[in-house]
Design a protein around this motif. Structure first.
Motif, PDB file in Angstrom:
ATOM      1  N   LEU A  45     -13.251  -7.246  10.469  1.00 10.03           N
ATOM      2  CA  LEU A  45     -12.580  -8.437   9.969  1.00 10.03           C
ATOM      3  C   LEU A  45     -12.178  -9.290  11.163  1.00 10.03           C
ATOM      4  O   LEU A  45     -11.378  -8.871  12.002  1.00 10.03           O
ATOM      5  CB  LEU A  45     -11.345  -8.051   9.153  1.00 10.03           C
ATOM      6  N   SER A  67     -19.294  -6.729   3.385  1.00  7.93           N
ATOM      7  CA  SER A  67     -17.890  -6.537   3.034  1.00  7.93           C
ATOM      8  C   SER A  67     -17.257  -5.537   3.988  1.00  7.93           C
ATOM      9  O   SER A  67     -17.936  -4.701   4.588  1.00  7.93           O
ATOM     10  CB  SER A  67     -17.754  -6.050   1.590  1.00  7.93           C
ATOM     11  N   SER A  91     -10.259  -2.901   3.361  1.00 11.29           N
ATOM     12  CA  SER A  91      -8.988  -3.591   3.577  1.00 11.29           C
ATOM     13  C   SER A  91      -8.129  -2.829   4.578  1.00 11.29           C
ATOM     14  O   SER A  91      -8.179  -1.600   4.658  1.00 11.29           O
ATOM     15  CB  SER A  91      -8.232  -3.745   2.259  1.00 11.29           C
ATOM     16  N   TYR A 102       0.786  -1.222   0.000  1.00 10.65           N
ATOM     17  CA  TYR A 102       0.000   0.000   0.000  1.00 10.65           C
ATOM     18  C   TYR A 102       0.825   1.283   0.000  1.00 10.65           C
ATOM     19  O   TYR A 102       0.271   2.367  -0.130  1.00 10.65           O
ATOM     20  CB  TYR A 102      -0.931   0.024   1.218  1.00 10.65           C
ATOM     21  N   HIS A 118     -10.042  -4.511  12.927  1.00 10.15           N
ATOM     22  CA  HIS A 118      -9.334  -5.768  12.674  1.00 10.15           C
ATOM     23  C   HIS A 118      -9.198  -6.546  13.977  1.00 10.15           C
ATOM     24  O   HIS A 118      -8.580  -6.072  14.934  1.00 10.15           O
ATOM     25  CB  HIS A 118      -7.948  -5.453  12.102  1.00 10.15           C
ATOM     26  N   GLU A 125     -10.372 -12.569  12.112  1.00 12.00           N
ATOM     27  CA  GLU A 125      -9.410 -13.367  11.356  1.00 12.00           C
ATOM     28  C   GLU A 125      -8.461 -14.130  12.270  1.00 12.00           C
ATOM     29  O   GLU A 125      -7.839 -13.559  13.167  1.00 12.00           O
ATOM     30  CB  GLU A 125      -8.600 -12.424  10.451  1.00 12.00           C
ATOM     31  N   PRO A 169     -12.068  -0.243   8.514  1.00  6.88           N
ATOM     32  CA  PRO A 169     -12.093  -1.606   9.046  1.00  6.88           C
ATOM     33  C   PRO A 169     -11.592  -1.666  10.486  1.00  6.88           C
ATOM     34  O   PRO A 169     -10.618  -1.024  10.856  1.00  6.88           O
ATOM     35  CB  PRO A 169     -11.128  -2.345   8.128  1.00  6.88           C
TER      36      PRO A 169
END
Length: 433
Positions: A363, A406, A409, A90, A340, A365, A338
């Protein structure tokens, strides 16, 4: 005192596999942001002074045997004393005059000099060593010579608190040791850079106000009993290695604040939230904490009607935390996207694990859910469903969970432990030491 090194090029950078064009120039600022007996953290600011590039690789040589042990915002490699840091996915594109910041945690011996020079895409950027001391608060207590090293279990800073210039707390300012709540309250106010070491058990009530540019770190067994820390309208704060118990409001409250790192604390048996983050706060990492014997663990976003302040903010990373038979809010999220949630260990949580509500994007994860009937879901109470993406989680005697929608990122680099190993990794390292 922070050590800074600035390098400015006198030449051109030739074409490489990383470069989009044939010529560029650079400036590098290297700052040791924190240092202890056998380690340190450093940040590196890279500014492109020439033609735009679509990829870069920064190189330097350590002069005293230092080693990079972990890093962020770049991919690091070391061979002997030679180190390279290549751009992440990024931050590879740098236009003329554009800058990016990376950082790492390292191991060092008796000395830790700044690198003498750097290369960008193979060509040297030369310059002198300079910088100004980090300001420090005039202590009324006796300073100690070095900050307390970070506890074992986990490397350096990862996640959202690495963004927006990073989070360094008091940096390498002189350490002040406090052993009562009055001294603590005085030492953590204001905006001057300060490292405050808590020793023993401090009894108090209510909330103690935390100012900007502070590292609050506990000596072994350091305990705050009966009260909490209020990080309000502050920037650049680190809270680590503390035991909180029996707080009568929140243990740690973060509001209207940015760049906060809450790491390796143990929290139990309090009244309201253990770690609550709200009111437009942003760029926060919550890592390696253990919460036990408690109901409401971690709230993110305090009210459905606060979108005017919270939209576009409340970006938080939660990783390697141990939720030990706590009930709910691990975390409960509004608006942040987001958010995380990775590599946490959930054990016997009676209510639920993660809830995504009110426009949030979460997210979830690589977590380990152990005897959790409701590991994650969308919506909670009167709050409407948010978005939740679940991937690579490991479940033992646990429910399936509810995911959908969704999520934006994440913009930073991170290493993901295999979900099946998270129980042993987290129980071996989380909490105060």
């Amino acid at each position: 005192m922070a050590t800074a090194m600035t390098a400015a090029t006198a030449g051109l950078i030739g074409a490489t596999s990383e470069a989009a064009t044939a010529a560029s120039g650079c400036r590098v600022n290297y700052t040791i942001t924190s240092q202890w007996a056998d380690g340190f953290t450093a940040s590196i600011d890279i500014t492109n002074l020439g033609d735009a590039v679509s990829g870069w690789k920064l190189g330097w040589t350590f002069g005293a045997g230092q080693k990079v042990t972990s890093g962020w915002s770049a991919t690091y490699a070391q061979s002997g004393s030679a180190v390279t840091a290549a751009n992440a996915s990024y931050n590879g594109s740098l236009g003329t005059g554009a800058s990016t910041s990376i950082g790492f945690q390292g191991a060092s011996g008796g000395s830790n000099p700044a690198p003498a020079s750097f290369t960008l895409n193979g060509v040297t950027c030369t310059g002198g060593v300079g910088g100004t001391p980090t300001p420090s608060q005039s202590p009324t207590q006796t300073p100690t010579s070095n900050p307390t090293p970070p506890p074992s279990g986990g490397g350096g800073l990862v996640g959202w608190a690495t963004q927006n210039g990073g989070t360094t707390g008091g940096g390498n300012a002189s350490t002040v040791t406090v052993s009562d709540s009055s001294a603590l309250s005085s030492a953590i106010r204001g905006t001057n850079a300060s490292v405050v070491r808590v020793s023993g058990t401090l009894s108090c009530s209510g909330m103690l106000q935390v100012g900007s540019n502070k590292t609050i770190v506990g000596a072994s067994g350091a305990t705050i009993a009966g009260c909490g820390l209020n990080v309000s309208r502050a920037q650049n704060v680190i809270i680590k290695n503390l035991i909180f118990r029996n707080w009568n409001d929140d243990a740690i409250n973060v509001q209207y604040s940015t760049n906060v790192w809450i790491d390796h604390n143990s929290l139990s048996n309090g009244y309201d939230g253990a770690i609550d983050i709200k009111r437009a706060s942003d760029y926060v990492t919550v890592s390696w904490n253990k919460i036990s014997n408690h109901n409401k663990a971690m709230l993110l976003g305090h009210d459905d009607g606060n979108g005017g302040e919270d939209r576009g903010h409340l970006r938080v990373t939660y990783h390697h935390n141990w939720f030990d038979a706590t009930t709910q809010r691990h975390p409960r999220v509004r608006f942040g996207n987001p958010v995380h949630v990775f590599n946490n260990y959930y054990y016997a949580n009676g209510g639920y694990g993660v809830a995504s509500t009110m426009e949030a994007g979460v997210l979830v994860e690589g977590n380990y859910f152990d005897n959790v009937k409701d590991p994650y879901h969308r919506g909670e109470g009167s709050s409407p469903a948010g978005n939740l993406v679940a991937r690579d989680n490991y479940k033992v005697n646990s429910g399936a969970g509810d995911a959908g929608g969704s999520v934006a990122s994440v913009p930073y680099s991170y290493s993901l432990d295999s979900a099946s190993s998270v129980k042993s990794v987290v129980t071996g390292g989380a909490g105060a030491h």
